[in-house]
Motif scaffolding. Structure first.
Motif, PDB file in Angstrom:
ATOM      1  N   ARG A   1     -12.615  -0.329   1.884  1.00  0.00           N
ATOM      2  CA  ARG A   1     -10.872  -0.738   1.670  1.00  0.00           C
ATOM      3  C   ARG A   1     -11.001  -1.161   0.256  1.00  0.00           C
ATOM      4  O   ARG A   1     -10.080  -0.796  -0.441  1.00  0.00           O
ATOM      5  CB  ARG A   1     -10.544  -1.581   2.789  1.00  0.00           C
ATOM      6  CG  ARG A   1      -9.250  -1.764   2.912  1.00  0.00           C
ATOM      7  CD  ARG A   1      -8.754  -2.995   3.336  1.00  0.00           C
ATOM      8  NE  ARG A   1      -9.173  -4.213   2.962  1.00  0.00           N
ATOM      9  CZ  ARG A   1      -8.524  -4.790   1.839  1.00  0.00           C
ATOM     10  NH1 ARG A   1      -7.463  -4.287   1.497  1.00  0.00           N
ATOM     11  NH2 ARG A   1      -9.086  -6.009   1.475  1.00  0.00           N
TER      12      ARG A   1
ATOM     13  N   CYS B   1      -1.932  -3.847  -4.713  1.00  0.00           N
ATOM     14  CA  CYS B   1      -2.345  -3.570  -3.316  1.00  0.00           C
ATOM     15  C   CYS B   1      -2.246  -5.134  -2.680  1.00  0.00           C
ATOM     16  O   CYS B   1      -2.964  -5.765  -2.857  1.00  0.00           O
ATOM     17  CB  CYS B   1      -3.827  -3.260  -3.144  1.00  0.00           C
ATOM     18  SG  CYS B   1      -3.764  -1.529  -3.733  1.00  0.00           S
TER      19      CYS B   1
ATOM     20  N   TRP C   1      -4.235  -4.005   2.597  1.00  0.00           N
ATOM     21  CA  TRP C   1      -3.699  -2.627   2.113  1.00  0.00           C
ATOM     22  C   TRP C   1      -4.758  -1.597   2.484  1.00  0.00           C
ATOM     23  O   TRP C   1      -5.898  -1.896   2.501  1.00  0.00           O
ATOM     24  CB  TRP C   1      -3.589  -2.500   0.717  1.00  0.00           C
ATOM     25  CG  TRP C   1      -3.074  -1.311   0.109  1.00  0.00           C
ATOM     26  CD1 TRP C   1      -1.839  -0.801  -0.097  1.00  0.00           C
ATOM     27  CD2 TRP C   1      -4.015  -0.282  -0.243  1.00  0.00           C
ATOM     28  NE1 TRP C   1      -1.980   0.517  -0.620  1.00  0.00           N
ATOM     29  CE2 TRP C   1      -3.214   0.843  -0.560  1.00  0.00           C
ATOM     30  CE3 TRP C   1      -5.500  -0.216  -0.508  1.00  0.00           C
ATOM     31  CZ2 TRP C   1      -3.948   1.923  -1.333  1.00  0.00           C
ATOM     32  CZ3 TRP C   1      -5.924   0.920  -1.076  1.00  0.00           C
ATOM     33  CH2 TRP C   1      -5.132   2.111  -1.379  1.00  0.00           C
ATOM     34  N   LYS C   2      -4.348  -0.478   3.157  1.00  0.00           N
ATOM     35  CA  LYS C   2      -5.189   0.737   3.422  1.00  0.00           C
ATOM     36  C   LYS C   2      -4.581   2.045   2.705  1.00  0.00           C
ATOM     37  O   LYS C   2      -3.277   1.917   2.443  1.00  0.00           O
ATOM     38  CB  LYS C   2      -5.258   0.934   4.875  1.00  0.00           C
ATOM     39  CG  LYS C   2      -5.936  -0.381   5.670  1.00  0.00           C
ATOM     40  CD  LYS C   2      -6.493   0.184   6.992  1.00  0.00           C
ATOM     41  CE  LYS C   2      -6.925  -0.878   7.638  1.00  0.00           C
ATOM     42  NZ  LYS C   2      -6.668  -2.379   7.494  1.00  0.00           N
ATOM     43  N   GLU C   3      -5.366   2.802   2.339  1.00  0.00           N
ATOM     44  CA  GLU C   3      -4.945   3.953   1.770  1.00  0.00           C
ATOM     45  C   GLU C   3      -3.954   4.602   2.187  1.00  0.00           C
ATOM     46  O   GLU C   3      -3.792   4.752   3.660  1.00  0.00           O
ATOM     47  CB  GLU C   3      -6.254   4.822   1.745  1.00  0.00           C
ATOM     48  CG  GLU C   3      -6.143   6.197   1.015  1.00  0.00           C
ATOM     49  CD  GLU C   3      -7.290   6.884   0.914  1.00  0.00           C
ATOM     50  OE1 GLU C   3      -7.723   7.809  -0.078  1.00  0.00           O
ATOM     51  OE2 GLU C   3      -8.141   6.996   1.937  1.00  0.00           O
TER      52      GLU C   3
ATOM     53  N   GLU D   1      -0.830   3.347   2.486  1.00  0.00           N
ATOM     54  CA  GLU D   1       0.454   2.454   2.706  1.00  0.00           C
ATOM     55  C   GLU D   1       1.013   1.973   1.550  1.00  0.00           C
ATOM     56  O   GLU D   1       0.365   2.310   0.353  1.00  0.00           O
ATOM     57  CB  GLU D   1      -0.348   1.153   3.327  1.00  0.00           C
ATOM     58  CG  GLU D   1      -0.925   1.271   4.615  1.00  0.00           C
ATOM     59  CD  GLU D   1      -1.589   0.230   5.294  1.00  0.00           C
ATOM     60  OE1 GLU D   1      -1.821   0.326   6.532  1.00  0.00           O
ATOM     61  OE2 GLU D   1      -1.743  -0.889   4.686  1.00  0.00           O
ATOM     62  N   ALA D   2       2.214   1.636   1.503  1.00  0.00           N
ATOM     63  CA  ALA D   2       2.807   1.001   0.434  1.00  0.00           C
ATOM     64  C   ALA D   2       2.017  -0.100  -0.541  1.00  0.00           C
ATOM     65  O   ALA D   2       1.387  -0.813   0.049  1.00  0.00           O
ATOM     66  CB  ALA D   2       4.397   0.213   0.822  1.00  0.00           C
ATOM     67  N   THR D   3       2.388   0.097  -1.861  1.00  0.00           N
ATOM     68  CA  THR D   3       1.909  -0.962  -2.647  1.00  0.00           C
ATOM     69  C   THR D   3       3.098  -1.774  -3.197  1.00  0.00           C
ATOM     70  O   THR D   3       4.446  -1.487  -2.851  1.00  0.00           O
ATOM     71  CB  THR D   3       0.934  -0.122  -3.977  1.00  0.00           C
ATOM     72  OG1 THR D   3       2.246   0.655  -4.489  1.00  0.00           O
ATOM     73  CG2 THR D   3       0.024   0.345  -3.203  1.00  0.00           C
TER      74      THR D   3
END
Length: 187
Positions: free
Chosen positions: A150, A166, A170-172, A174-176
């Motif tokens: 992650r 991030c 945060w995960k790939e 998802e919103a930043t």
């Protein structure tokens, strides 16, 4: 002083990798993402569980273009012996670096001088050879390869998207966030 955003100091070492002894150096890190994964010693207790977890997730790191370098103050000969004798360690396909001179451990500031062993230190290094993530665990606390994945994905994302950050957990995909005056006090 923090090691974040500092360049990896020069080093040369012998490693055990895919049944062979190979030379590795700081030059090998340039142009790709890398993880330096320091652990105290071969033939121990928590270390094989961590290295096995990394081995189980190595294909995911490779998909991200990341090379793993497991480092202890043992020799490359000891790495081979451990690899040959442990079913868990036998799964390892990434580089196992020997640091018997203690130089690499000193360079990354993880050396326990009085013991001649490395702390459980994890470092994510960008393609420019700069350290982007530093994590240190006490000797009795093992690490999780999924959490490391992650963090690598987050480091790669922000490197590819300047101006974005991030948030926690945060995960790939998802919103930043894009830091701005408009966000102050609204999160």
């Amino acid at each position: 002083m923090s090691l974040i955003n500092t360049e990896v100091k020069p080093f040369k070492a012998t490693a055990f990798h895919n049944g062979k002894f190979v030379e590795v150096s700081d030059a090998d890190l340039k142009g790709k993402w890398s993880v330096f994964f320091f652990y105290p010693a071969d033939f121990t207790f928590i270390c094989p569980t961590e290295l096995g977890d990394l081995a189980d997730n190595y294909a995911e790191f490779q998909k991200l273009g990341v090379e793993i370098y497991a480092v202890s103050t043992d020799t490359h000969f000891t790495h081979k012996a451990w690899h040959d004798s442990s079913e868990t360690v036998k799964k390892i396909q990434y580089v196992m670096v020997g640091d018997p001179t203690l130089q690499i451990s000193r360079n990354f500031e993880v050396l326990i001088e009085e013991a001649g062993l490395a702390e459980r230190g994890t470092f994510v290094i960008d393609p420019n050879g700069k350290i982007q993530v530093v994590e240190l665990n006490a000797g009795n606390i093992g690490r999780d390869a999924n959490e490391l994945l992650r963090k690598v994905k987050a480091a790669q994302y922000v490197a590819a998207h300047p101006g974005e950050v991030c948030p926690a957990k945060w995960k790939e995909g998802e919103a930043t966030l894009t830091p701005s005056l408009d966000l102050v006090g609204k999160i």
